[in-house]
Every structure is written in structure tokens, then in C-alpha cells.
Design an enzyme around this catalytic site. Structure first.
Site, PDB file in Angstrom:
ATOM      1  N   CYS A   2       0.825  -1.202   0.000  1.00  0.00           N
ATOM      2  CA  CYS A   2       0.000   0.000   0.000  1.00  0.00           C
ATOM      3  C   CYS A   2       0.858   1.250   0.000  1.00  0.00           C
ATOM      4  CB  CYS A   2      -0.893   0.015   1.242  1.00  0.00           C
ATOM      5  SG  CYS A   2      -1.805  -1.514   1.508  1.00  0.00           S
ATOM      6  N   LEU A  51      -3.427  -1.946  -2.103  1.00  0.00           N
ATOM      7  CA  LEU A  51      -3.259  -3.053  -3.037  1.00  0.00           C
ATOM      8  C   LEU A  51      -3.660  -4.307  -2.270  1.00  0.00           C
ATOM      9  CD1 LEU A  51      -2.279  -4.188  -5.770  1.00  0.00           C
ATOM     10  CD2 LEU A  51      -0.001  -4.376  -4.770  1.00  0.00           C
ATOM     11  N   GLY A  76       2.674  -2.855   4.129  1.00  0.00           N
ATOM     12  CA  GLY A  76       3.558  -4.000   4.248  1.00  0.00           C
ATOM     13  C   GLY A  76       2.822  -5.291   4.485  1.00  0.00           C
ATOM     14  N   GLU A  77       3.550  -6.265   4.981  1.00  0.00           N
ATOM     15  CA  GLU A  77       3.005  -7.579   5.320  1.00  0.00           C
ATOM     16  C   GLU A  77       3.669  -8.066   6.595  1.00  0.00           C
ATOM     17  OE1 GLU A  77       0.580  -8.836   3.673  1.00  0.00           O
ATOM     18  OE2 GLU A  77       0.681  -7.840   1.708  1.00  0.00           O
ATOM     19  N   GLY A 362      15.224 -12.316  -4.789  1.00  0.00           N
ATOM     20  CA  GLY A 362      16.391 -12.866  -4.106  1.00  0.00           C
ATOM     21  C   GLY A 362      17.294 -11.817  -3.496  1.00  0.00           C
TER      22      GLY A 362
END
Length: 629
Positions: A2, A51, A76-77, A362
Site C-alpha cells: 500500500c 493493493l 507492508g506484510e 532474491g
């Protein structure tokens, strides 16, 4: 993923301008195209662009508790949110949603500012607690998610996920910070906590801000740091087995999503390792780009991994002359940003968004496991330094460095001038010299006399000196890894990926930068990271059963582009117009004669000044797009 924004009246008694808040929020529409909401009360306004990734039905923000006296905006997550939710329920907390957003808010109610120490994930958030008259902002451990802020002259504290959000305020001065300009031409980006503007700042990774009504000073506080404390030596095979277990766990912890999820696959060790750990019953969606010039193309290595793990692979070949993004990049980054790999990063994010909403990358493997060539060079130089007393070493190599001819065109091993100059310095000076885009001597020539006076003796190395003084280690390799975690990683790598991905409303997760994984990697002995000149030694050995030999033990090309050729060819006129035009010269920052020398020598082929010219071109584009607008 977001975008968040906010306005806080430090006086506490003014109404917030809804239209100003809306403009802030809409400036970041690309970060969250699914939903956009505002929350206002006296003295406070918060905005959110969403989002949707987890809890699609009930994860809307700004998020308020039932009493409506605590409000949260969160970007975030949180990967351990289910565990925290269970813990909070056991403490008596009642949940209305299944979102990680509510877990952050309830964690604040349970533990206050210490809630950040319990979060595992990538995040930047702001919480308003009316009962305590407190605004609390926090940024994740390593700086995956951004946060910008400014205390305006009128007493309003404003913050947002991108610099452009607070640039919507005319009260924010566009006066350039001379020290940030010096930093930019040394590093290629503006390192935290500075921005390019005098009165705007980045919240540094692992830091938080607590503001109460009536506060007139903003004082960020560190809440996390990466400690390098090597664990006792163990058999290599045992470490390799544990490393794979930890790698698989951190990758799987970041695979939860209610929207399509995949991975970037460059063909390098780190992205290939992530894809190998993701592989299971359901095929992984992977994305990579290649170039139509074999000198810059690594797509066949990505194809090898895709075939091995039967991924649903999407590749795209990009024209090597894909140089049409200069102004686009200036708009995305809001301040000068000189890493030319931002162009292919933008393209791979563009490709990935056609197929997934979330992609794992990565990034972080080189910093955690000493994978960059510069670590090998730095340790070789340090080995020589340690054998000679400083009283002999500095004058000896300083003199050789001044006398030896410059040979930027040659492979590094033959650039004796650079090596001699590095050996005359201490470890931090030598490392700074090795990573600088323009050397101290070049920047002295680049800047005008008046601008050097404005710097008042400040040098870009001071950034590294300050971090080195606080470093929780005096081990040489660990120290330069620590410096990269504080400068290069958040300032370049994570900034590049965040802006490029969010430009396409793509969420990118970085499992190798999970803070628990970083803390584990920091305990590994140095000889497991860098052994016999081989960087990422233990990671590569652990991955041998999972990846082809060619992937791990070939020379790395990186995400590079033919910059020198562009600047002599299709961008030749753009360089002349930008570097020698009025916009740069009118700043008073630059020495015109040196600019002309850079352009003429590069055009004629007498020297390769592509790094300096690209840095100048991006600075001019920033002035044109972000300052003049």
C-alpha cells in the site's frame, strides 16, 4: 502492499485540510489502485491507498478500533500475524477481521511501542492513539518499506510512503541539501536519513518516532540493529543442512497470499535459491527478462532453473537500447537516483505484474553472505594493510597512488592506481573509495568553489564513519557487511525495487531479508561466507543438491546495461543538452569546465565517464521533473 500518508498538527487544535490530505493520498495512487480512504479528526488526518493481497474483504484502512480512539495506516506484510493473533486472543483481545492490519493495531494496544519488536515482516506504519495524544511511526528492521516525513514551518508534521506525497505541500521548501548532493555523487543515491531536500527526511530502517501533541522536535529512535556475533564453529555439513532448513522456512513464511504469487528469476544464485525453495506440488510462476545482446543476457541460466523446477515461466527480451525511461525514473524516485539497473528492474516488474500481484525476489543474499566482489577486494586490501604499520603504509601507498597513471578502462586487477590509493586508507576509507561512483578527487573537480564552501568540510565518507562508529562489531568483513546494511541495501537496492514494483502495483517480498534470517546469517563465521576468494561459500555449497553448478560458480554479470555506448550514441544529444544545459549550471553547484571535459572525453572515446555522466543526467532529470514542476 500500500501507500500511506498523514498530517499531524503538533499544536493539536487545528482542523486538517481534507483536500490537502486527498492530494497526498492520490499522489501515491499507483501504490494501491484497489481502494483509497481517508480518516480525519481534529488535529489528525490519515490516508491509505490499498493493493489488496490478504483479507481482501475486510482489510480496509485507515483501520480503527471499536472505540475509534486508535487509528492505523499500515504498508507492508506481517508474516507472523497468525501467531501474534493467537497470542493476543489468549490475552483477551477480540478481533473483527482476519487481517494482519488488525494484528498491528491490537499489538499496539497490548504492548505499545514495543509491538515493533514482535513483528516479523516488512512494514512502515503510523498509529494515532487519542487517549495518549500520541502519534507513533515505525519502519521495518532492514528498510524494505519506505517512510518519509517533514515538520513544516507551520507546525504540521506530514508523512508518506514516497517523497512525492509530502512534496504536495507548498510549505515544504525545495531547497537542496548540499550534503545530500555530495552524498548522491559519491553513492549514487541519497542515504538515510537525508533526502535531497533540506527539511524532508527518511525514517531510517529499524527506527521509530513518537510524537505527542505539543512536541516541537522530531527525534527518531533506533529499536533494532543487526548484531554480528559469530557462533561456535561447527562442521560445514551441519551448517549447510541448517541453512537450507532456515531458507526454506523463511521463503514459505512469505508465500501466503489471496492473489496470484510468483517469483523473479534472474538466473543468479539468490533468485534461483528462492525459486528452488518455493517449488512444491503447485508450479511456481517465474518471470525474467533477457537482452538482445549476449554480452548482457543471462536468460539461459534462468531458463535452466525454470526447466528444473517446471515453473510456469514468463520471459521477455528487452532491446539493449531501452533508454527511454530517464524522465520516468526521475518521477518514480522523486530524488536523484543513479543506479542504471533501475531500468531492467522496472521492466521485470512490468512483466511480472501481467501474471502475478505478489513476487518474491532474491535480494539480500550478497549482503548476508558476502557475495559481492568488492568484499573479496576489500579483504585482500585489508590483509596487505594489516602487514604494514600505518606510519609506513600511508606515505608509501599514498605516493604510489599519486604517481601511478589512471586506468579506468582496464580490468580492476590492473588498476594499480586505485589499489594503491585504497591501501593508503584505513578499512572504512578503503571500502568507501571502492564503492564510490565518483572519487573524492572527481567530486572536488565536479563542484564549483562556491558549492564546496557550502559543504563546510562535509564529505560523503562521514555517512560510513558514523555507522562504523556505532557498529556492533570490529571484525573487518562483518563491518563492511554492516555498512552495506545501513547504506547500499536500503538506499539503493530496496529503494530501486520498491519504486519500480509499486509503479506497477506489484508487491515484492524479500525472504532473504527476513530479520530472523539476517540475524542467523550474521552468526556464521567469516570463512563460511568468504573462503578462498569464493563469496557466499556456504550458501552455494548448501544449494549444490538444488541448483545446477553453472548457476552458482559462473562469473556474475548482474543487471547491467550498455551505458557507455548509450551515452556516446542514442543519448549523446541528451547528455549534451542535460549536462551542459542551463538547468545544471544555474544551480551554482557545478564546475562548467569539468562538465565539458567529461562530455568531450567520453564522446571521443578518450575515457569512459559513463558513471559520472549518467549521475549528472539523472540529477538534471530530477531537477526538471521534481523541482521545476
Amino acid at each position: 502492499m500500500c501507500g500511506i500518508v498523514g498530517i499531524f498538527d503538533t499544536h493539536g487544535n487545528r482542523d486538517i485540510d481534507r483536500e490537502a490530505l486527498r492530494r497526498m493520498n492520490e499522489s501515491q495512487h499507483h501504490r494501491g489502485p484497489d481502494e483509497g480512504e481517508l480518516y480525519l479528526e481534529k488535529g489528525l488526518g490519515m490516508g491509505h491507498r490499498r493493493l489488496s493481497v490478504i483479507d481482501l474483504a475486510t482489510g480496509q484502512q485507515p483501520f480503527l478500533n471499536p472505540a475509534r480512539d486508535v487509528a492505523l495506516v499500515f504498508n507492508g506484510e506481517i508474516y507472523n500475524y497468525r501467531l501474534l493473533r493467537d497470542e493476543l486472543i489468549a490475552l483477551g483481545h477480540v478481533f473483527r477481521t482476519k487481517s494482519d492490519t488488525e494484528v498491528v493495531l491490537q499489538s499496539w494496544l497490548a504492548w505499545g511501542p514495543d509491538c515493533v519488536r514482535r513483528l516479523r515482516g516488512m512494514f512502515a506504519f503510523a498509529i494515532w492513539d487519542r487517549s495518549q495524544q500520541t502519534l507513533f511511526l515505525a519502519r521495518d528492521h532492514v528498510g524494505v518499506k519506505p517512510m518519509f516525513y517533514s515538520l513544516l514551518p507551520n507546525g504540521l508534521f506530514v508523512f508518506g510512503s514516497e517523497l512525492k506525497s509530502i512534496m504536495t505541500f507548498p510549505e515544504l521548501s525545495r531547497e537542496l541539501n548540499p550534503r545530500a548532493v555530495e552524498d548522491y555523487f559519491a553513492y549514487g543515491y541519497v542515504p538515510e536519513p537525508k533526502t535531497i531536500f533540506n527539511n524532508a527526511y527518511k525514517l531510517s530502517p529499524g527506527h521509530c518516532i513518537t510524537l505527542k501533541v505539543g512536541d516541537r522536535a522530531v527525534q527518531p529512535q533506533r529499536w533494532w540493529d543487526l548484531a554480528f556475533r559469530p557462533a561456535p564453529q561447527r562442521p560445514d555439513a551441519e551448517v549447510q543442512e541448517e541453512l537450507i532448513e532456515r531458507l526454506r522456512e523463511t521463503v514459505h513464511s512469505q508465500m501466503e497470499s489471496e492473489v496470484p504469487l510468483g517469483a523473479f528469476l534472474s538466473g543468479g544464485v539468490d533468485s534461483s535459491a528462492v525459486v528452488a525453495m518455493m517449488a512444491g506440488d503447485k508450479p511456481v510462476t517465474t518471470c525474467s527478462i533477457g537482452f538482445d545482446d549476449p554480452e548482457f543476457d543471462e536468460s539461459e541460466y534462468a531458463n535452466q532453473v525454470a526447466r528444473r523446477y517446471a515453473t510456469v515461466h514468463h520471459g521477455q527480451v528487452v532491446d539493449k537500447d531501452d533508454y527511454g525511461l530517464v524522465d520516468t525514473l526521475a518521477h518514480l524516485y522523486d530524488e536523484p537516483f543513479a543506479d542504471s539497473s533501475a531500468i531492467p528492474t522496472y521492466r521485470v516488474c512490468q512483466l511480472a505484474r501481467r501474471h502475478v500481484t505478489v513476487a518474491l525476489s532474491g535480494d539480500g543474499g550478497d549482503e548476508n553472505f558476502a557475495g559481492y566482489r568488492r568484499y573479496r577486494f576489500a579483504m585482500a586490501e585489508h590483509s596487505v594493510r594489516s602487514k604494514l604499520p600505518e606510519a609506513i603504509r600511508k606515505p608509501l601507498f599514498g605516493t604510489l597512488g599519486s604517481l601511478y597513471p589512471k586506468a579506468d578502462w582496464a580490468p580492476r586487477m590492473f588498476r594499480a592506481k586505485t589499489t594503491f590509493e585504497a591501501l593508503a586508507r584505513d578499512l572504512v576509507e578503503g571500502y568507501f573509495h571502492g564503492v564510490s561512483r565518483l572519487t573524492d578527487r572527481q567530486r572536488d573537480q565536479l563542484f564549483s568553489d562556491g558549492f564546496r564552501d557550502d559543504l563546510q568540510g562535509y564529505r560523503a565518507i562521514d555517512v560510513m564513519r558514523e555507522h562504523a562508529a556505532r557498529a556492533p562489531t570490529d571484525d573487518p568483513l562483518s563491518l563492511i557487511q554492516y555498512l552495506d546494511f545501513k547504506t547500499w541495501l536500503p538506499g539503493d537496492i530496496l529503494t530501486k525495487v520498491d519504486r519500480a514494483s509499486m509503479a506497477h502495483s506489484l508487491e515484492v517480498r524479500v525472504p532473504l531479508l527476513d530479520h530472523t534470517f539476517c540475524e542467523y546469517a550474521a552468526t556464521l563465521p567469516n570463512d563460511l561466507k568468504l573462503r578462498g576468494g569464493e563469496g557466499k561459500y556456504v550458501l552455494k555449497k548448501a544449494l549444490e543438491p538444488h541448483l545446477p553448478h553453472d548457476i552458482m560458480y559462473r562469473a556474475k554479470k548482474g543487471f547491467s546495461i550498455p551505458l557507455a555506448d548509450w551515452l556516446r550514441g542514442p543519448l549523446r544529444q541528451a547528455v549534451r543538452d542535460g549536462v551542459l544545459g542551463a538547468r545544471l549550471l544555474d544551480t551554482g553547484i557545478f564546475n562548467r569546465r569539468y562538465l565539458e571535459q567529461l562530455v568531450s572525453q567520453h564522446e571521443s572515446g578518450a575515457a569512459d565517464h559513463s558513471v559520472a555522466l549518467w549521475s549528472l543526467l539523472m540529477f538534471e532529470s530530477f531537477l526538471r521533473v521534481s523541482v521545476a514542476s
